[in-house]
Scaffold this motif. Structure first.
Motif, short mmCIF file in Angstrom:
data_model
loop_
_atom_site.label_atom_id
_atom_site.label_comp_id
_atom_site.label_asym_id
_atom_site.label_seq_id
_atom_site.Cartn_x
_atom_site.Cartn_y
_atom_site.Cartn_z
N LEU A 164 0.83 -1.20 0.00
CA LEU A 164 0.00 0.00 0.00
C LEU A 164 0.87 1.25 0.00
N LEU A 165 0.71 2.08 -1.03
CA LEU A 165 1.34 3.38 -1.10
C LEU A 165 0.23 4.41 -1.02
N SER A 166 0.35 5.39 -0.14
CA SER A 166 -0.75 6.31 0.13
C SER A 166 -0.26 7.76 0.03
N TRP A 167 -0.87 8.52 -0.89
CA TRP A 167 -0.52 9.91 -1.13
C TRP A 167 -1.56 10.81 -0.46
N HIS A 168 -1.08 11.73 0.40
CA HIS A 168 -1.95 12.63 1.15
C HIS A 168 -1.62 14.07 0.75
N PHE A 207 -2.26 0.10 -4.91
CA PHE A 207 -2.22 -1.27 -4.39
C PHE A 207 -1.26 -2.08 -5.25
N PHE A 208 -0.42 -2.88 -4.56
CA PHE A 208 0.58 -3.70 -5.23
C PHE A 208 0.44 -5.16 -4.82
N ARG A 209 0.57 -6.05 -5.79
CA ARG A 209 0.59 -7.49 -5.48
C ARG A 209 1.90 -7.87 -4.79
N ALA A 210 1.96 -9.11 -4.34
CA ALA A 210 3.15 -9.57 -3.60
C ALA A 210 4.42 -9.46 -4.42
N ASP A 211 4.31 -9.57 -5.75
CA ASP A 211 5.50 -9.48 -6.60
C ASP A 211 5.86 -8.04 -6.96
N GLY A 212 5.13 -7.07 -6.37
CA GLY A 212 5.42 -5.67 -6.61
C GLY A 212 4.66 -5.05 -7.76
N THR A 213 3.78 -5.83 -8.42
CA THR A 213 3.03 -5.31 -9.56
C THR A 213 1.88 -4.42 -9.09
N TRP A 235 4.70 6.68 -9.63
CA TRP A 235 4.83 5.74 -8.50
C TRP A 235 4.22 4.37 -8.76
N CYS A 236 3.81 4.07 -9.99
CA CYS A 236 3.25 2.74 -10.26
C CYS A 236 4.34 1.66 -10.22
N ASP A 237 5.59 2.07 -10.30
CA ASP A 237 6.71 1.13 -10.18
C ASP A 237 7.44 1.32 -8.85
N TYR A 238 6.76 1.84 -7.85
CA TYR A 238 7.39 2.19 -6.58
C TYR A 238 7.99 0.95 -5.88
#
Length: 220
Positions: free
Chosen positions: A79-83, A94-100, A188-191
């Protein structure tokens, strides 16, 4: 706030605490701050004394009953959250376990308030229930609209008292989505988090559950 520091996101419901969730600071910028939590991170909901959660409890009873005992919960995704500063929403990746990366989630909420107390940092907001889910192709849909509408029927118990403001925040997000504008432009989709950051503690710090002021309790 410094990168890697743990902060505690608190959802306030009138004068009560609904949730605490730990995240790590990814970036602290002039226009907002970015937080990260890996899959498996543990947070805490504050349920009824008999163990019922919010979905199983009538709203007037939920708001009128002191809730002090935390119940643990975990997320199964990164979870990456921008405020953004002063905004009536946060945007989550939201990212899967493999980072996707697999989805954005616009959480409509009161503007975040950052505070420090007793050696830790907290972020207070009020979750307004109505949300916008956005797919990687930028198709979108409202989420929990029926729940939001139902709770508005209890103005003496609900922590939202300005329906128009909430819906306006949602429309603002949708305009950004349809324009392909930041933060829906691929940023940040490749964060990836810094691998040297310490693990997030699974212990709820003493005192983080204190609510001394409902800083973000209403949609006014």
């Amino acid at each position: 706030m410094i990168p890697g520091e743990t902060v505690y996101l608190r959802h306030l419901q009138r004068d009560q605490l609904g949730m605490v969730f730990p995240l790590q600071v990814a970036e602290n910028r002039n226009d907002g701050f970015l937080l990260w939590a890996p899959a498996g991170t543990q947070g805490w909901h504050f349920d009824m004394p008999d163990g019922r959660n919010m979905s199983a409890t009538p709203l007037p009873e939920w708001s009128g009953t002191p809730r002090r005992v935390p119940a643990t919960h975990r997320i199964d995704h990164g979870l990456l959250s921008w405020h953004p500063c002063g905004a009536d929403y946060s945007i989550r990746w939201f990212f899967r376990a493999d980072g996707t990366f697999y989805r954005w989630y616009a959480n409509l909420e009161a503007p975040s308030v950052v505070w420090r107390d007793a050696g830790f940092t907290g972020i207070d907001t009020a979750d307004w229930d109505l949300d916008v889910v956005v797919q990687p192709d930028r198709s979108w849909e409202w989420k929990d609209e029926e729940l939001f509408t139902a709770r508005l029927r209890f103005p003496d118990a609900y922590w939202v008292d300005d329906e128009d403001r909430v819906r306006r925040a949602g429309r603002e997000v949708i305009e950004l989505v349809e324009a392909g504008a930041f933060p829906f432009d691929g940023t940040w989709c490749d964060y990836r988090p810094d691998p040297d950051w310490p693990a997030i503690s699974e212990v709820l710090p003493a005192g983080v559950d204190r609510v001394t002021a409902a800083r973000a309790s209403h949609a006014t």
